[in-house]
Design a protein around this motif. Structure first.
Motif, PDB file in Angstrom:
ATOM      1  N   ILE A 172       0.834  -1.202   0.000  1.00 58.59           N
ATOM      2  CA  ILE A 172       0.000   0.000   0.000  1.00 58.59           C
ATOM      3  C   ILE A 172       0.866   1.248   0.000  1.00 58.59           C
ATOM      4  N   ALA A 173       1.926   1.229   0.795  1.00 48.07           N
ATOM      5  CA  ALA A 173       2.833   2.389   0.837  1.00 48.07           C
ATOM      6  C   ALA A 173       3.460   2.628  -0.532  1.00 48.07           C
ATOM      7  N   ASP A 174       3.879   1.555  -1.192  1.00 48.44           N
ATOM      8  CA  ASP A 174       4.467   1.677  -2.531  1.00 48.44           C
ATOM      9  C   ASP A 174       3.439   2.218  -3.537  1.00 48.44           C
ATOM     10  N   ALA A 175       2.231   1.675  -3.504  1.00 42.94           N
ATOM     11  CA  ALA A 175       1.187   2.115  -4.430  1.00 42.94           C
ATOM     12  C   ALA A 175       0.799   3.572  -4.155  1.00 42.94           C
ATOM     13  N   ASN A 176       0.824   3.954  -2.888  1.00 43.51           N
ATOM     14  CA  ASN A 176       0.499   5.337  -2.545  1.00 43.51           C
ATOM     15  C   ASN A 176       1.558   6.298  -3.087  1.00 43.51           C
TER      16      ASN A 176
END
Length: 165
Positions: free
Chosen positions: A53-57
């Protein structure tokens, strides 16, 4: 520039949050049954999804920045999808982005509710452990607290010098 890359990233965020929601739902009976080994497995899986999620954000922030630049705006990493919706003029793109945002927000809200229930279960478990320890070891007595040996229990003792005179 199209918003298609942003929609794809929002889809990745949606899938990751849905996976976290499923893990949170799986965690509830594990917490009730106090299965620590299974809980560790779930927590490890959750950590992987949180990193995803952090990467996609981060990718979402970059895509929004690129889109703003292509439209002649200054990029700002604090611009949200809601802010971007305001500057999109094509109705179908705006509607697709609104739908993706609402779907993601609904999933996040459900995830928050499920995590709140799990947190309450953990707190209850810790309270029970604390209570059990008090039963086995005994509750702390007030006599165990440090007191100055020169002070009487009444607390009305005068100091070395009598200032009233």
């Amino acid at each position: 520039m199209s918003i298609q890359p942003l929609l794809e990233t929002m889809n990745i965020l949606q899938e990751a949050h849905e996976a976290l929601l499923e893990l949170a739902k799986d965690k509830t009976p594990v917490l009730v049954s106090n299965n620590i080994d299974q809980l560790n497995i779930i927590v490890n899986r959750e950590n992987k999804w949180v990193r995803a999620i952090a990467d996609a954000n981060q990718e979402r922030i970059q895509i929004i920045g690129s889109y703003l630049i292509s439209r002649g705006y200054n990029p700002n990493p604090k611009i949200t999808v809601s802010d971007l919706i305001k500057v999109i003029f094509k109705a179908e793109e705006k509607q697709a982005l609104i739908e993706a945002q609402h779907k993601l927000l609904d999933t996040i809200e459900t995830l928050k509710k499920t995590n709140t229930i799990n947190q309450q279960l953990i707190e209850q478990s810790l309270a029970f452990i604390d209570y059990s320890l008090d039963l086995v070891i005994g509750a702390p007595d007030d006599d165990m607290v440090y007191r100055n040996p020169n002070q009487t229990k009444s607390g009305n003792r005068l100091g070395l010098f009598d200032r009233r005179g």
